[in-house]
Design an enzyme around this catalytic site. Structure first.
Site, PDB file in Angstrom:
ATOM      1  N   SER A   7      -9.772  -0.637   7.220  1.00 12.07           N
ATOM      2  CA  SER A   7      -9.170  -0.700   5.847  1.00 12.07           C
ATOM      3  C   SER A   7      -8.489  -2.075   5.482  1.00 12.07           C
ATOM      4  O   SER A   7      -8.279  -2.289   4.368  1.00 12.07           O
ATOM      5  CB  SER A   7      -8.357   0.569   5.721  1.00 12.07           C
ATOM      6  OG  SER A   7      -8.737   1.814   5.798  1.00 12.07           O
TER       7      SER A   7
ATOM      8  N   SER B 169      -9.298   1.535   2.922  1.00 12.36           N
ATOM      9  CA  SER B 169      -8.543   2.415   2.106  1.00 12.36           C
ATOM     10  C   SER B 169      -7.467   1.688   1.235  1.00 12.36           C
ATOM     11  O   SER B 169      -6.914   2.122   0.428  1.00 12.36           O
ATOM     12  CB  SER B 169      -7.603   3.643   2.944  1.00 12.36           C
ATOM     13  OG  SER B 169      -7.009   3.208   4.058  1.00 12.36           O
TER      14      SER B 169
ATOM     15  N   LYS C  21       0.993  -1.239  -0.125  1.00 12.46           N
ATOM     16  CA  LYS C  21       0.072   0.057  -0.057  1.00 12.46           C
ATOM     17  C   LYS C  21       0.947   1.511  -0.148  1.00 12.46           C
ATOM     18  O   LYS C  21       1.901   1.123   0.817  1.00 12.46           O
ATOM     19  CB  LYS C  21      -0.938   0.073   1.308  1.00 12.46           C
ATOM     20  CG  LYS C  21      -1.811   0.956   1.306  1.00 12.46           C
ATOM     21  CD  LYS C  21      -2.759   0.900   2.734  1.00 12.46           C
ATOM     22  CE  LYS C  21      -3.868   1.944   2.625  1.00 12.46           C
ATOM     23  NZ  LYS C  21      -4.612   1.832   3.633  1.00 12.46           N
TER      24      LYS C  21
END
Length: 606
Positions: free
Chosen positions: A173, A149, A75
């Protein structure tokens, strides 16, 4: 070679059996990543950088590296020295000089990062649409949200582009995108995975998370990545009873209690399909042997509201304060609204919220301690990308209904695939449930998730690849002992805490062989029984078998008063197990209560 979705163990087997080389596979996967059409990636490594990783692997023995040649995604709020870190904001971008701590551990174990994945800007969101690189498309239906996210990280796994990925989780997330893409998402205990080299969202709450296809893979990854980092002020060392060897996939859930929110606490946001799937999951847990216990979920929901409605949003402001104050317009409008709202809070608000959260935690912890785990939907519903663009705040809030409290209250959680339904456009959507428990219960909930996933048997992610059978875990016989208890140490009775505080876990509730007498001993409180073998007049006595780490056995023994001690008793199935036993002389002043068949029944009679 053909494109295929692999678990870590499957890929290792393919390398070992010479089906193809790491070079062949990783070059193919990098090419697939570079041609991705789901907006999963913000940046990818170059062919030369891949060649450098491969050259390093050539000097290593695959037998020594548990993640040899395994591709993974990172990420883009987690540092990889080979690529810029953007946190989903082009103007914020910087070039890190080093890899994040968890990335170092994974690369040292042989894993190869293919690039940085798309995310909701500054990890603020649960929808996967809040990015200047475009909304990440769901792996089953490109018109639907992917969840955020950690959107790109989850979808890259679901599409088989990588075997696993790193995400982060402040409000859900690391779980919501797993549920929407038919993969597993583990949000381990806060501090087990270092946040050094991670752009903070809420630094006191943030967790690095793991996405993978199977519980076996997650157990391995947690072992590799979950090393203690002394440079992370929020890091916490793991407990012995939560180490990888305590991942023991269950064959059944018999004797386990699973908490379920009462009906009035559940929300499915006008989606009858997800409501049906959750009901099916509850029936599945019962079929697998669990006892479902209804709980009042309101304290958890009340704690969740503090995350965005309380002063914790100021932590998001603090994370990027200098950047935000220089020019808020560099952030997406929805991010400006959320983070900009932090300025209305002050220190007094913060302390009041801390006090309120602690009050909720006392209540919630008591509920958690009454069961082995609690189950909820991971997300009550899902939405199209177009719907999110029309109503970005409220629909995002809906996605966090079951997730926002988890880090505030310091619990461990895993999202497990739990079914599919047809959305309004007639396309497939995946649904997930979450199992959560106290901190340091990661291996316990992972073991439960393994059974649920195997029982469902869904394909891997969005692929046609079948779920592989579980690997046989290493024995933990050298690290623990099973102990049968028959009195005040039974679940819910006064001395049970002496087992639970030593990381004891209930294995099963059963009976002794029909060869024992039970006596109520003099003394107390608390009242205690003595169990003595009597093959001629004995009966079966209710007992519970608990698994206790051997490292805690000495302190446990020191707390046992005479005339009690530890020895062996025979169970109803003919096996013998360590247990409390009693010296014979004590029966002269004790009451024979064998007729009750157990200590609970006798105490109830009083």
């Amino acid at each position: 070679m053909t494109t295929s979705t692999y678990t870590i163990s499957q890929l290792r087997e393919a390398y070992l059996s010479k089906q193809f080389s790491a070079k062949q596979y990783l070059e193919q996967q990098l090419a697939a990543v570079k041609s991705d059409i789901n907006n999963c990636w913000i940046s990818t490594i170059s062919e030369q950088q891949l060649a450098d990783y491969l050259a390093a692997l050539e000097q290593q023995d695959i037998a020594e590296l548990p993640l040899f040649g395994v591709p993974f995604a990172i990420k883009d709020n987690i540092d990889l020295a080979a690529l810029p870190t953007t946190a989903g904001c082009k103007e914020y971008s910087y070039q890190p000089s080093d890899n994040a701590f968890v990335v170092k551990q994974l690369i040292a174990a042989g894993a190869v990062p293919l690039g940085k994945t798309n995310l909701d800007q500054f990890a603020t969101g649960l929808v996967g649409t809040r990015s200047p690189w475009g909304a990440v498309k769901n792996s089953f239906d490109p018109r639907m949200i992917s969840g955020g996210s950690s959107s790109g990280s989850a979808v890259s796994v679901a599409l088989g582009q990588v075997c696993f990925s790193l995400g982060t989780d402040t409000a859900g997330s690391g779980r919501v995108p797993a549920a929407l893409n038919n993969i597993l998402g583990l949000k381990a205990t806060k501090g087990l995975l270092s946040c050094s080299g991670v752009v903070p969202a809420c630094k006191s709450l943030d967790c690095v998370t793991l996405f993978a296809h199977t519980s076996d893979d997650l157990n391995l990854l947690l072992d590799v990545a979950g090393q203690y980092d002394a440079d992370d002020c929020y890091a916490r060392p793991n407990q012995k009873a939560n180490q990888s060897q305590y991942y023991q996939p269950l064959q059944e859930l018999t004797s386990l209690k699973i908490g379920v929110p009462k009906a009035s606490n559940l929300a499915f946001f006008d989606n009858p399909e997800t409501e049906k799937l959750f009901e099916q999951s509850l029936k599945q847990l019962e079929r697998l042997g669990a006892e479902l216990v209804e709980i009042d979920f309101e304290p958890f929901l009340a704690a969740a509201k503090l995350l965005y409605e309380g002063p914790w949003v100021a932590e998001r402001y603090a994370a990027i304060q200098e950047f935000f104050e220089k020019d808020p317009s560099q952030c997406l409008p929805v991010i400006q609204t959320i983070i900009g709202g932090a300025t209305k809070h002050n220190a007094v608000d913060a302390f009041k919220a801390f006090y309120q959260l602690q009050a909720y935690k006392v209540v919630c912890d008591e509920l958690v301690k009454q069961v082995d785990a609690i189950v909820t939907p991971t997300a009550g519903s899902s939405y199209s990308i177009a719907q999110l663009q029309d109503d970005p705040i409220q629909l995002n809030s809906n996605m966090g209904y079951y997730t926002n409290f988890m880090n505030l209250l310091d619990y461990s959680a895993i999202s497990v695939p739990a079914g599919f339904y047809q959305n309004k456009q007639g396309n497939t959507q995946s649904f997930g449930i979450t199992l959560f428990s106290d901190a340091y219960c990661d291996r316990k909930i992972l073991s439960m998730a393994a059974l649920v996933q195997q029982d469902n048997g869904f394909n891997l992610g969005a692929s046609k690849q079948a779920l592989p059978a579980l690997q046989t875990p290493e024995s933990i016989e050298d690290d623990y002992m099973d102990l049968a208890v028959c009195g005040a140490h039974l679940s819910g009775l006064p001395l049970n805490f002496q087992l639970t505080e030593r990381a004891g876990q209930l294995v099963n509730a059963t009976q002794s062989a029909s060869a024992y007498k039970l006596y109520a001993l003099a003394g107390g409180p608390p009242a205690r029984p003595g169990m003595i073998r009597d093959e001629e007049h004995g009966v079966a006595i209710e007992v519970e078998v608990w698994r206790l780490p051997k490292q805690h056995l000495g302190s446990f023994l020191l707390g046992i008063p005479h005339p009690l001690g530890l020895g062996k008793i025979e169970l109803a199935d003919g096996s013998w197990v360590n247990s409390f036993i009693c010296e014979g002389y004590a029966t002269t002043t004790a009451k024979d209560v064998s007729e009750f068949g157990g200590w609970r029944a006798y105490m109830a009679s009083l």
